[in-house]
Design a protein around this motif. Structure first.
Motif, PDB file in Angstrom:
ATOM      1  N   ASN A  31       0.819  -1.210   0.000  1.00 62.15           N
ATOM      2  CA  ASN A  31       0.000   0.000   0.000  1.00 62.15           C
ATOM      3  C   ASN A  31       0.853   1.261   0.000  1.00 62.15           C
ATOM      4  O   ASN A  31       1.921   1.319   0.610  1.00 62.15           O
ATOM      5  N   GLN A  32       0.324   2.301  -0.687  1.00 61.35           N
ATOM      6  CA  GLN A  32       0.970   3.598  -0.743  1.00 61.35           C
ATOM      7  C   GLN A  32      -0.021   4.639  -0.249  1.00 61.35           C
ATOM      8  O   GLN A  32      -1.142   4.729  -0.751  1.00 61.35           O
ATOM      9  N   ASP A  34      -1.432   8.320   0.232  1.00 63.96           N
ATOM     10  CA  ASP A  34      -1.384   9.642  -0.387  1.00 63.96           C
ATOM     11  C   ASP A  34      -2.518  10.473   0.202  1.00 63.96           C
ATOM     12  O   ASP A  34      -3.381   9.945   0.926  1.00 63.96           O
ATOM     13  N   VAL A 368      -5.843   8.840   0.897  1.00 61.00           N
ATOM     14  CA  VAL A 368      -6.043   7.903  -0.202  1.00 61.00           C
ATOM     15  C   VAL A 368      -4.985   6.809  -0.080  1.00 61.00           C
ATOM     16  O   VAL A 368      -3.788   7.087  -0.090  1.00 61.00           O
ATOM     17  N   LYS A 370      -3.416   3.650  -1.815  1.00 61.74           N
ATOM     18  CA  LYS A 370      -3.365   3.041  -3.142  1.00 61.74           C
ATOM     19  C   LYS A 370      -2.507   1.787  -3.100  1.00 61.74           C
ATOM     20  O   LYS A 370      -1.393   1.787  -2.583  1.00 61.74           O
ATOM     21  N   ASN A 372      -0.303  -1.324  -5.133  1.00 61.12           N
ATOM     22  CA  ASN A 372       0.560  -1.298  -6.313  1.00 61.12           C
ATOM     23  C   ASN A 372       0.602  -2.638  -7.041  1.00 61.12           C
ATOM     24  O   ASN A 372       1.558  -2.972  -7.712  1.00 61.12           O
ATOM     25  N   GLY A 383       0.023   3.335  -8.473  1.00 60.59           N
ATOM     26  CA  GLY A 383      -1.217   4.009  -8.085  1.00 60.59           C
ATOM     27  C   GLY A 383      -2.425   3.118  -8.094  1.00 60.59           C
ATOM     28  O   GLY A 383      -3.543   3.574  -8.000  1.00 60.59           O
ATOM     29  N   GLY A 384      -2.267   1.811  -8.241  1.00 55.85           N
ATOM     30  CA  GLY A 384      -3.413   0.916  -8.217  1.00 55.85           C
ATOM     31  C   GLY A 384      -4.094   0.939  -6.876  1.00 55.85           C
ATOM     32  O   GLY A 384      -3.511   1.305  -5.876  1.00 55.85           O
ATOM     33  N   GLU A 385      -5.365   0.514  -6.807  1.00 53.87           N
ATOM     34  CA  GLU A 385      -6.137   0.630  -5.584  1.00 53.87           C
ATOM     35  C   GLU A 385      -6.462  -0.713  -4.965  1.00 53.87           C
ATOM     36  O   GLU A 385      -7.298  -0.804  -4.093  1.00 53.87           O
ATOM     37  N   SER A 386      -5.817  -1.808  -5.415  1.00 51.71           N
ATOM     38  CA  SER A 386      -6.174  -3.124  -4.893  1.00 51.71           C
ATOM     39  C   SER A 386      -4.927  -3.965  -4.734  1.00 51.71           C
ATOM     40  O   SER A 386      -3.840  -3.634  -5.206  1.00 51.71           O
TER      41      SER A 386
END
Length: 402
Positions: A31-32, A34, A368, A370, A372, A383-386
């Motif tokens: 997870n990232q 932001d 947020v 996100k 990866n 920036g993927g969300e899953s």
């Protein structure tokens, strides 16, 4: 048999442990974090109440008759355009003409008797002044004259009534407009008793309509003359019509609710233009009345006022907090800075900012997170969300040796 159960149970435990490690520990590595921002900008906020009402013409007249009889002729139909004074129907006049002739004959006889008694009275009055007739004869002459005068006046009123009743048999339009209702047909008998029967309904101008809305007693205090309104009708769900509060009727109405309590409502009249005649009489309108509107003011999303930088998500970024019941945050050079603000009205989505930040300032609205890694392919996606579960099969060539 027991060994198989033990092996199956051990495998299940291993799977659960692995799933827990992935869900609560392993996912963090993918997870990232932001932070989304939005600029402080100028806009409008408003408070409103909702109600339902009925669309009606501004001027609508029910045309009836004050005499009983048979409808002889009808000259108009639904949606007919009529002018003031135009004949729209006629009743059978045979009986009314007979009544008029009888009243005329009675009047003529009473008039003749009155004129005779008047001349006799004037002659005997002169004789009485010279004491040439007895007091009794003179008093009898005065009595006959006054009685004839009364009968004459009564017959004159009866004749005027008969003439007026005959005129009622010719029904004319009282206004310029369009016929919205026709309640009788030719040959139908109407009886004018305690209530005047309604024959037609005429609306003056359908390009000007009004909505009569029922406003709950808890909301009526916020409604004022001139308040802006919008409303929709089921016939045109994608169209939003605009109107203005013209009148707040002081007479309240009571209606029973599903409980034993009574709901008190007040009628509010809203005027609206109807140039294309989409609004039809008696349509149900869903009304929104704006009780307070602030235009061209600084606004921020409500979520910006709810945001707080939590230690577990900000990473190595630093926080500069401040005192204040309402604050917004900015993020520059990995530093969260709090700005105390004075707020005004809120409409549930945006809040008015009276002071504390300037227009254009980018304020943090939300966090947020996100991922990866794509769920289906397992490939890295910036920036993927899953994320992909460790137990989901990978693509066919994912585990092959290169």
């Amino acid at each position: 048999m027991n060994k198989k159960k033990i092996l199956i149970g051990s495998a299940a435990v291993i799977i659960l442990v692995a799933a827990g490690i992935w869900a609560f520990g392993g996912s963090k590595a993918h997870n990232q974090v932001d932070f989304a921002t939005e600029p402080v900008k100028r806009g409008s906020v408003s408070n409103s109440i909702t109600a339902t009402g009925t669309i009606e013409p501004v001027t609508e007249v029910e045309v009836g008759t004050q005499v009983s009889g048979i409808i002889d002729k009808i000259y108009i139909d639904y949606n007919s355009i009529v002018k003031k004074g135009e004949i729209i129907a006629e009743m059978d006049k045979v009986t009314l003409l007979s009544d008029l002739q009888s009243a005329q004959a009675t009047f003529d006889g009473a008039k003749a008797e009155y004129e005779y008694q008047k001349k006799l009275y004037e002659r005997n009055q002169k004789l009485h002044e010279k004491q040439l007739i007895s007091e009794t004869d003179y008093e009898e002459c005065v009595y006959n004259y006054q009685r004839a005068q009364s009968t004459y006046n009564q017959s004159q009123a009866a004749l005027a009534k008969a003439e007026r009743n005959l005129s009622y048999a010719t029904i004319t339009s009282p206004i310029d407009g369009v016929v919205t209702s026709k309640d009788v047909e030719e040959g139908q008998t109407v009886a004018s008793g305690f209530e005047t029967p309604t024959l037609f309904t005429i609306a003056a101008d359908l390009t000007k309509m009004q909505v009569v809305a029922d406003i709950d007693e808890a909301d009526i205090a916020g409604v004022r003359d001139g308040s802006k309104c919008t409303f929709t009708v089921d016939a045109y769900p994608n169209d939003v019509f605009e109107g203005t509060v013209q009148q707040i009727r002081l007479g309240s109405t009571n209606s029973s609710s599903t409980t034993t309590e009574t709901v008190v409502t007040y009628e509010v009249v809203i005027t609206a233009d109807n140039p294309d005649l989409k609004l039809k009489p008696r349509l149900t309108a869903n009304v929104t009345i704006y009780t307070d509107v602030r235009e061209n003011v600084l606004v921020v999303p409500n979520k910006a006022l709810r945001f707080t930088p939590e230690k577990q998500i900000i990473g190595k970024r630093t926080v500069k907090d401040c005192q204040g019941s309402h604050k917004v945050w900015t993020l520059e050079n990995d530093v969260f800075t709090a700005h105390p603000v004075k707020t005004g009205m809120s409409d549930g989505t945006n809040t008015e900012i009276l002071s504390g930040v300037n227009e254009g300032t980018a304020v943090v609205t939300e966090t947020v997170i996100k991922g990866n890694e794509d769920v289906m392919t397992g490939e890295a996606v910036p920036g993927g969300e899953s994320e992909r579960s460790p137990f989901m099969p990978g693509p066919p060539d994912r585990n092959k040796k290169k």
